[in-house]
Scaffold this motif. Sequence first.
Motif, short mmCIF file in Angstrom:
data_model
loop_
_atom_site.label_atom_id
_atom_site.label_comp_id
_atom_site.label_asym_id
_atom_site.label_seq_id
_atom_site.Cartn_x
_atom_site.Cartn_y
_atom_site.Cartn_z
N PRO A 41 6.36 -3.03 1.27
CA PRO A 41 7.15 -3.99 2.04
C PRO A 41 7.96 -4.92 1.13
O PRO A 41 7.48 -5.38 0.10
N LEU A 42 9.20 -5.16 1.53
CA LEU A 42 10.10 -6.04 0.79
C LEU A 42 10.22 -7.35 1.54
O LEU A 42 10.30 -7.36 2.77
N ALA A 43 10.24 -8.45 0.81
CA ALA A 43 10.24 -9.77 1.44
C ALA A 43 11.56 -10.50 1.21
O ALA A 43 12.26 -10.26 0.22
N THR A 44 11.88 -11.39 2.14
CA THR A 44 13.05 -12.25 2.02
C THR A 44 12.59 -13.63 1.55
O THR A 44 11.38 -13.92 1.53
N ASP A 45 13.54 -14.49 1.20
CA ASP A 45 13.20 -15.85 0.77
C ASP A 45 12.46 -16.64 1.85
O ASP A 45 11.67 -17.51 1.56
N GLY A 47 10.30 -15.45 3.93
CA GLY A 47 9.00 -14.86 4.23
C GLY A 47 9.00 -13.66 5.15
O GLY A 47 7.96 -13.05 5.38
N ARG A 48 10.13 -13.29 5.68
CA ARG A 48 10.21 -12.11 6.54
C ARG A 48 10.03 -10.86 5.67
O ARG A 48 10.49 -10.82 4.53
N THR A 49 9.35 -9.84 6.18
CA THR A 49 9.15 -8.62 5.41
C THR A 49 9.78 -7.43 6.12
O THR A 49 9.88 -7.41 7.35
N PHE A 50 10.19 -6.46 5.31
CA PHE A 50 10.80 -5.24 5.83
C PHE A 50 10.16 -4.03 5.18
O PHE A 50 9.95 -4.01 3.97
N GLU A 51 9.87 -3.03 6.02
CA GLU A 51 9.37 -1.75 5.53
C GLU A 51 10.54 -0.77 5.57
O GLU A 51 11.23 -0.65 6.60
N VAL A 52 10.78 -0.09 4.47
CA VAL A 52 11.86 0.90 4.40
C VAL A 52 11.33 2.21 4.96
O VAL A 52 10.40 2.80 4.40
N LEU A 53 11.91 2.68 6.06
CA LEU A 53 11.49 3.94 6.67
C LEU A 53 12.16 5.13 6.00
O LEU A 53 11.55 6.20 5.87
N GLU A 82 18.63 -10.98 0.50
CA GLU A 82 18.02 -10.41 -0.70
C GLU A 82 16.58 -10.01 -0.41
O GLU A 82 15.86 -10.73 0.29
N LEU A 83 16.18 -8.87 -0.98
CA LEU A 83 14.84 -8.33 -0.79
C LEU A 83 14.09 -8.36 -2.12
O LEU A 83 14.61 -7.92 -3.15
N SER A 84 12.87 -8.88 -2.08
CA SER A 84 12.11 -9.01 -3.32
C SER A 84 10.73 -8.39 -3.19
O SER A 84 10.26 -8.09 -2.09
#
Length: 183
Positions: A41-45, A47-53, A82-84
Amino acid sequence: MKKSDENRVVVARIGAAHGIRGEVRIKSFTENPADFAAYGPLATDNGRTFEVLSARPQKTMMIARLKNVTTREAAEALNGVELSVSRDALGEADEDEFFLADLIGLTAKSESGEKLGTVAAVHNFGAGDILEIRMVGSGSEMVDFSKHTVPAIDLDEGILTLVLPDQVSERDEADDDDRTEAQ
């Protein structure tokens, strides 16, 4: 590339929406562009997270499908985000290698050892990496990140050697003069 905080490193930036089903363009900052999706999972500044499908290359960008982003409108709302990842997820760099994010905060010194400033950020606007140096007493300078401008990096000491662009030009002119005299 910048450190979003001491424990996170920005690995990608979301660009424009792609198509009508929620896909997004991604500018990857990893050596292999597809690797941004391999860290979990990638996070934003905020705190939101994204999973790359899924992710696939397209010219200089990646096209990605993110979990729970299913409409063009949702994708458009993410433009510029931005994703971190956690710094720990990147592992250790090989000997004689480093992560660009590790340059941030290094002291920039001249070849003679004079402190010139501090590395504030590493940017890439498409033509190569650029160091933003917060100069001692005179604002910031943007400098091409190359062997000519940064001939040495010592992460253990927290220092990089910086040859400012006008000095690079002077050095190139001296090299041209040396070649002319040798002929």
